[in-house]
Structure formats: C-alpha cells, structure tokens
Design an enzyme around this catalytic site. Structure first.
Site, mmCIF file in Angstrom:
data_model
loop_
_atom_site.group_PDB
_atom_site.id
_atom_site.type_symbol
_atom_site.label_atom_id
_atom_site.label_comp_id
_atom_site.label_asym_id
_atom_site.label_seq_id
_atom_site.Cartn_x
_atom_site.Cartn_y
_atom_site.Cartn_z
ATOM 1 N N GLU A 132 0.847 -1.191 0.000
ATOM 2 C CA GLU A 132 0.000 0.000 0.000
ATOM 3 C C GLU A 132 0.891 1.252 0.000
ATOM 4 O O GLU A 132 1.937 1.261 0.669
ATOM 5 C CB GLU A 132 -0.861 -0.015 1.273
ATOM 6 N N LYS A 177 -10.146 0.414 -0.663
ATOM 7 C CA LYS A 177 -9.994 0.207 0.779
ATOM 8 C C LYS A 177 -11.219 0.698 1.531
ATOM 9 O O LYS A 177 -11.696 1.816 1.321
ATOM 10 C CB LYS A 177 -8.752 0.936 1.274
ATOM 11 N N CYS A 208 -4.373 -3.350 4.379
ATOM 12 C CA CYS A 208 -3.897 -2.816 5.660
ATOM 13 C C CYS A 208 -4.894 -2.963 6.820
ATOM 14 O O CYS A 208 -5.193 -4.064 7.243
ATOM 15 C CB CYS A 208 -3.466 -1.369 5.469
#
Ligand SMILES: *[C@@H]1O[C@H](CO)[C@@H](O)[C@H](O)[C@H]1NC(C)=O
Ligand SMILES: *[C@@H]1O[C@H](CO)[C@@H](O)[C@H](O)[C@H]1NC(C)=O
Ligand SMILES: *[C@@H]1O[C@H](CO)[C@@H](O)[C@H](O)[C@H]1NC(C)=O
Ligand SMILES: *[C@@H]1O[C@H](CO)[C@@H](O)[C@H](O)[C@H]1NC(C)=O
Ligand SMILES: *[C@@H]1O[C@H](CO)[C@@H](O)[C@H](O)[C@H]1NC(C)=O
Length: 521
Positions: free
Chosen positions: A86, A186, A219
């Site tokens: 990321e 995300k 993440c």
C-alpha cells in the site's frame, strides 16, 4: 530437466510428486510460487503542496522503476504472482487536494474488460496502470499493486463529495497478460483524509490458473469484519493478497505477528507486502500458509526486500473453521461453580469469588499473586505476574477469564505477566477486543508490562486459554527479535479457545489470543 524428472517418475513409479518447470524453476505439483516486495518508497518531500501531474508522474515513475526491477527478478525465480505494498507508488501524508495529481482514473466496473498496456488510448490519466499492466504482460506474471484512484461523480449521487469526484485507496490486480482483472477500494481507512470510503464494501476476487481465486483487502481492513471476514466467508477464499502500510505496535499488533495469525485463524494463504520505513515503525512482510511463514522484518536496514516462496495451494475445504467456531456458542453452558482442575481437558472453572488470581509454585511453596493494571496498546489490561518455575494462573475482566498453565524451561530474571482485556479499544480506531496475553514486560516493575519489548531469553512451556465470546480468535506467538513460531495445538475445547506450546524456538515475547468481537464495535 523437468522432462527427465517426470520421465523418471513414470519409469520408477515411486514418486509421490510430479514436477513441472516454470521458467526454469522446478515446481511441486499443487504448489505455486509467490512473491511479495517490501518497498522503501521514494516519498514526496512536501506531500501537502500541490504539484502538477507531470511532477507527480516523475516521482511515481521512480518507484515504478524499482517495481519493474523486482518484477523481473521475481519472474526469473519462477514467481507466478507478485504483490506490492500500500502507498508504495505515491507515498503518504497528502491532503485531499494535494494527492489529486497522483491519482489514476479507474473505472470500478466488472463489465469493462481492459488491458491498459495493450489499449492505453481507452482512458486518460492511466499512466500508472499502463506501466503496471505492461510489467505483468512482459514478465508473464500476475501483479497486485496499490495506487490512488479518482472517479468523477454526479451531484445527483448523494454520496458524491463536493469536489465532484471520489478519491479511493485502490488495489489493482493484473493477470499475466496485463489485463486488469480486479480493483479493490480500501474500506477501513486509517486517518487517510485524502481518500473516500466506498459507499459499499467491495468483495473483490480474481481467478488464476495456478491457485484458483484470490481475495484482496488492504492494511487496516485486516482488523474488521467488512470486507475481510465476509469476503473469505462468502467466496470461500483460500488465497489472499494484502498490500499494507502497517506501523508495528508491540506486543500484540506487529505486522508479521498479525499477518501470520490471520493465516492460521482462517486457514488461508496470505501474500502480505508492507512498505519499509523503519523510522515510522513500518516493516514486516511475508508469505504465509496456515502452517509455515516466510517473513521479513527489519527495523535497521534500508532498501526493499523481495521474498519468493513456493507454497501449497489450499484446495481441501478444511473443516470449516468459521462454522465450527459458531457451533461452540450453541453449546455454551454455565461455567461450573467449584474449582476442580486447571486442566483444560476437565471442566475449566475456578471457585466463584476466589480472591487470588492464581498460584505459582516454587519448590512446593505456593505464592498468592497480586492483581495489577497496566496499559497495553492503549488499553487498560488487568494482569497477574508470572512468577516461579511453574504455576497455574487465572485473571478475569468483564466477561472474559484467561487461564495459564506454565512451566519455565529456562529460568531467567525476566518478568512476564498474564493479562486480560475485554472492552472497546478507542485509540487510533474503534474496535472491540477480547484478549488473553502472556507478555514479557519491559522491565522488572509491574508498570512496564505491556510495553514494547523486542528481545527475550526465557523459554516457557504453556497452555493459555480463555472463555471468549467471539468465534474470531487470532492466535499470536511472537519470539525474540520479532520472529514467529507456531503453536503445537490450538482450537476450541469445553467452550474455551486455547493455544499451547512447548519449546518456542527462541525467547518468548508474546503468546496471546486476540479476539475480535465485531458485533460490539
Ligand atoms: C507523515 O505524518 C506522520 C504523522 O503525522 C509523521 O510522523 C511523518 O513524519 C510524516 N512522514 C512524512 C514522510 O512526511
Ligand atoms: C483525453 O484527453 C484529451 C485532452 O483533454 C481529450 O481530447 C480526449 O478526448 C480524452 N480522451 C478520453 C478517452 O477521454
Ligand atoms: C484500569 O481499570 C481498573 C479497574 O476498572 C481501574 O481501577 C483503574 O483506574 C483503571 N486504570 C486506568 C489507567 O484507567
Ligand atoms: C467466563 O468465565 C467466568 C468465570 O467462570 C464467568 O464469570 C463468565 O461469565 C464467563 N464468560 C462467559 C461469556 O461465559
Ligand atoms: C508439554 O509439556 C507438558 C508439561 O511438561 C506436558 O504435560 C505435555 O505433554 C507437553 N506437550 C507436548 C505436546 O509435548
């Protein structure tokens, strides 16, 4: 080479595996070769200042040059898929407007089939996608990377931001022909003011000829039900690609520690790529199977690191973890009222209202242990010290009781403690945690328990268990120097989740059951 081996297999008919050569590498049947790259990104010196698209492309081009070298190196080692971290291409600390020149245009639509390398003229502002697509195509490799993307929206769209566009933190996956096969936006942003949360969670999977379907998320998503857990559940995903930019936090949330725990908890393979910025506490990447990990964690060195590993495809439907975990709840019955035994095989219970938290024994003498409180990961843990050569401990908070049976194989003067936390975590994100943790303390006083510690020498054989109320338990086992070990055994027994280990490969830092009670977030 491969031909002769296969030939030999047939002739001797004694081989259990057949082999095939993938770009010069002998690959076991039912396995594939994966690569992840921990990248030290070249960052904008002034991320809050607005630059033009050309300058943004120049900076990102320098990162993409490094990506290209790594794709070539990975392909040469036979890798069939490579994952990048990321923020690896554009960096971080932007504002909503200053990131704009770094954004590529991506259509989040499954109906449009597009190969950016072969058809660059179809959309404007797709230079980054084109380069990534060409790397995949030229090197005949599946490629997953993360970039910032933009998508114009109409004012009639009630979610459309006032500047008329969405800005997403996006993962893209290309097949080995350069075709864009999946885009994931995300969902759980971590204080990323430059980006929008997509209106609905994306459940993104893409198919590969070598390992079936892969799911992806990013993440902070790893800590939440949506979309990570739901994706795995709904699509029966066994392979996960996971770009991340993770700041390590000991003792329970260092990158490699939690990545491995996720792979073991859900019995999936995870290809996790972190960025490498030790000054920000960011390092920790790996290729994880439920029983083996290939990791990189380096707080000292500079530069990136390519990890390539051959791992088995998970195809067998493991006895469905989630379903069996759910079943335990139906069996929940009241804990017994009298203390019988601290062995998990018998009914686990202690006397109600028992004053002491446990006993440690030293040459027959029994000691009563004091309870204390200490802050661990910003949460107020209730703890008891782990004293003596061996003992049995219990410590409770709210509805959660944690139990430890331990025997010190190597006696040292290090202080350890057993801690419990059952509550809403509220710092740097809001999420409900139920945790039982055996940790090495920072020093010899109680107040140091919960601090970040990276080295240990004590070897402790243990069985740790707790009556968690959630089926989602991540078993953590972290050893000296931020290395990992695997439990001898873990799972549900008598309505308690347990983990046991004799002889960690090096000193014990953390053994924990990190439960996430998603419904209470
Ligand atoms: C980004 O922001 C964080 C926290 O605000 C800060 O610690 C860090 O130094 C910044 N990094 C860069 C590269 O500007
Ligand atoms: C790309 O931008 C140019 C210049 O603004 C414009 O002429 C062209 O129509 C655009 N192409 C597409 C596919 O949007
Ligand atoms: C931690 O919790 C205990 C028990 O509820 C309480 O007595 C103590 O004040 C708390 N400590 C902090 C720092 O909040
Ligand atoms: C866990 O065990 C303790 C002690 O027996 C009990 O008080 C508590 O209610 C149990 N929690 C759950 C969720 O069953
Ligand atoms: C671990 O050690 C305990 C106590 O020494 C013993 O009872 C148990 O059988 C051992 N377990 C394994 C898997 O070796």
């Amino acid at each position: 080479m491969a031909y002769t081996m296969v030939d030999l297999c047939w002739k001797l008919s004694v081989c259990f595996f057949c082999y095939q050569v993938v770009l010069g590498r002998v690959k076991k049947e039912g396995h594939y070769v994966a690569a992840v790259y921990e990248h030290e990104s070249i960052l904008s010196p002034n991320p809050t200042v607005l630059v033009d698209r050309q300058s943004a492309l120049e900076l990102m081009g320098r990162n993409l040059d490094i990506y290209e070298e790594q794709v070539v190196a990975a392909a040469r080692q036979g890798a069939q898929i490579i994952v990048f971290p990321e923020d690896g291409i554009h960096g971080f600390n932007f504002t909503r407007s200053s990131i704009y020149p770094y954004l590529d245009f991506v259509l989040h639509s499954r109906s449009v089939k597009w190969n950016p390398c072969r058809e660059p003229y179809l959309f404007n502002d797709t230079e980054v996608l084109q380069r990534l697509s060409c790397m995949a195509l030229k090197n005949k490799i599946f490629l997953v990377a993360n970039l910032g993307t933009k998508q114009p929206c109409e004012y009639t769209d009630p979610h459309c931001p006032t500047d008329g566009r969405y800005q997403f933190n996006t993962n893209v996956a290309f097949n080995d022909d350069g075709m864009l096969v999946a885009t994931y936006r995300k969902h759980n942003l971590y204080f990323e003011y430059a980006f929008d949360t997509p209106p609905e969670p994306d459940y993104e999977v893409f198919d590969t000829p070598f390992a079936g379907k892969f799911g992806m998320f990013t993440c902070f998503d790893i800590l939440f039900f949506e979309p990570a857990v739901n994706l795995i559940r709904r699509y029966n995903v066994k392979q996960v690609v996971y770009p991340t930019a993770w700041m390590n936090q000991l003792p329970l949330l260092s990158a490699v520690e939690f990545q491995q725990a996720f792979a073991t908890a859900f019995k999936v393979n995870i290809l996790a790529a972190n960025i490498h910025h030790p000054t920000l506490g960011m390092t920790g990447s790996g290729i994880y199977t439920p029983v083996k990990s290939f990791i990189y964690h380096n707080m000292e060195g500079h530069g990136g690191k390519l990890i390539v590993a051959e791992i088995p495809v998970i195809t067998i439907d493991y006895e469905n973890n989630l379903e069996s975990n759910k079943r335990f709840r139906e069996n929940l019955h009241h804990s017994c009222k009298t203390f019988t035994s601290t062995s998990l095989d018998d009914q686990v219970c202690f006397k109600e209202g028992e004053e002491t938290a446990g006993r440690a024994s030293e040459k027959g003498k029994e000691q009563l242990l004091p309870l204390f409180y200490a802050e661990m990961m910003y949460d107020n843990f209730t703890l008891v010290p782990v004293w003596g050569r061996k003992g049995e401990l219990q410590v409770c908070a709210n509805t959660l009781c944690c139990y430890l049976n331990y025997r010190r194989a190597v006696l040292t003067d290090e202080l350890y403690a057993l801690g419990v936390f059952d509550g809403l975590h509220t710092v740097h994100g809001t999420y409900y945690v139920q945790a039982c943790a055996l940790v090495k303390c920072g020093g010899l006083s109680f107040s140091t328990c919960g601090q970040e510690v990276t080295d240990a020498t004590a070897l402790i054989d243990f069985q740790l268990w707790g009556n968690m109320s959630t089926p989602y338990i991540f078993p953590l086992l972290l050893t000296s120097g931020i290395t990992l070990d695997f439990a001898d055994d873990m799972g549900w027994k008598n309505n308690h989740y347990y983990i046991s280990k004799n002889r960690t490969s090096s000193g014990l830092l953390t053994a924990a059951l990190y439960g996430r009670w998603y419904e209470k977030d």
